[in-house]
Design an enzyme around this catalytic site. Sequence first.
Site, PDB file in Angstrom:
ATOM      1  N   ARG A 166       0.822  -1.235   0.000  1.00 16.36           N
ATOM      2  CA  ARG A 166       0.000   0.000   0.000  1.00 16.36           C
ATOM      3  C   ARG A 166       0.854   1.284   0.000  1.00 16.36           C
ATOM      4  O   ARG A 166       0.395   2.348   0.428  1.00 16.36           O
ATOM      5  CB  ARG A 166      -0.997   0.035   1.186  1.00 16.36           C
ATOM      6  N   SER A 171     -11.462   1.234   3.727  1.00 16.18           N
ATOM      7  CA  SER A 171     -10.712   1.010   4.963  1.00 16.18           C
ATOM      8  C   SER A 171      -9.972   2.283   5.348  1.00 16.18           C
ATOM      9  O   SER A 171      -9.223   2.841   4.541  1.00 16.18           O
ATOM     10  CB  SER A 171      -9.684  -0.094   4.774  1.00 16.18           C
ATOM     11  N   GLU A 176      -4.833   4.667   5.695  1.00 19.48           N
ATOM     12  CA  GLU A 176      -4.773   4.488   4.247  1.00 19.48           C
ATOM     13  C   GLU A 176      -5.385   5.750   3.603  1.00 19.48           C
ATOM     14  O   GLU A 176      -4.882   6.270   2.622  1.00 19.48           O
ATOM     15  CB  GLU A 176      -5.623   3.258   3.912  1.00 19.48           C
TER      16      GLU A 176
END
Length: 328
Positions: free
Chosen positions: A178, A228, A303
């Site tokens: 990520r 998320s 995130e």
Amino acid sequence: MIELNPIFQELNTICPNGVFQSVALKEFSYWKVGGLADYLIEPQSIEQLSEVIKYLKNQSQLPYMVIGDGSNLLFDDGGYRGVIIRIGNNMSQVKFQGTEVTCEAGVWVPGLAYSTYRKGLTGLEHTCGIPGRLGGLIYMNGGSNRQAISENLKSVILIDEEGNIQTIDASEFDFEYRTSPFQTLKYIIAGAILKLEVSNVSKVRSAMRKILTSRRKKFPRKQPNCGSVFISNPKMYDLIGPPGFAIEKVGLKGLRKGDAQISPLHANFIVNLGDASSTDILYLVSLARKKVYENTNFLMDCEARYVYQTGEICQAHVRAEEIFGCSK
Ligand SMILES: Cc1cc2nc3c(=O)[nH]c(=O)nc-3n(C[C@H](O)[C@H](O)[C@H](O)COP(=O)(O)OP(=O)(O)OC[C@H]3O[C@@H](n4cnc5c(N)ncnc54)[C@H](O)[C@@H]3O)c2cc1C
């Protein structure tokens, strides 16, 4: 007589009918939060995008930032004093050549995954349920089932700060879970060449169906949200579990601040029940991070990205801590 704004006129000459003034950013974020941006521009080709950057850099000096679909972005209630460059449908061409797929950055990711399966190509199944555009996915190095888009990249088509277009082999860049180099390097992702593999259409279709079915059960779908909020740290995952589980364990599932709520369905999602402000969402981010740290000794990073009124972007927990204090 109305005096026409010279910046608007210049931008509109480069990008005819693709420039807008005083735009409500809540319309460009999945959280449906955010004040007004001075300008929003939607380029129609990589070349046009390059001309926009040259103008912004050399003549206007206005700050700019790039967005895709805003499915991972929290805009400030105060908006943004600059130019939002939105790379979406207007820049979404896709060309198939054997197992290689050349895409503009604005292609819609689930649509791209669908069209690769129709060609009997495998590789993008993990992206079939992720909202957003290819540029945003590469920037986030997003994916699902522990996979990431960097695994599918052959090369990336980039525009640098001077407006130069370059195609660079993906092996030149270091991607992590990520995390992509574009989160620190000042490039715009204008497109990419993906390398896929030949497979059987029905096998790919059934893999995608399985992924979509499991996502539909897990995620809140009706209220605005940006997916998320916290990244799943592999070490924490092994010892404690995923962020949603850790947040639920400290009793925050369902908690509300104003119209922002930690989703009662999945505690790693914050939903907007109607009129949430950016500060409401940041408050819940800060509280979840603090309580989980107290309980587990793990600091969860976000995130989701927060956009300052000046256009700088940070992980949302960074802004949450500036406002509500350190979680440690
Ligand atoms: C319901 C839901 C489920 C989700 N599930 C997942 C999931 O399973 N896996 C996952 O990884 N993510 C998931 N997400 C998060 C999000 O969809 C992804 O991160 C997506 O790839 C972001 O794409 P976007 O076009 O919306 O980017 P945006 O949100 O518009 O932008 C995200 C960041 O990328 C930058 N950016 C965007 N385009 C470019 C470009 N062309 N060049 C340079 N920088 C750019 C922006 O400046 C910003 O910092 C989910 C979100 C939602 C709402």
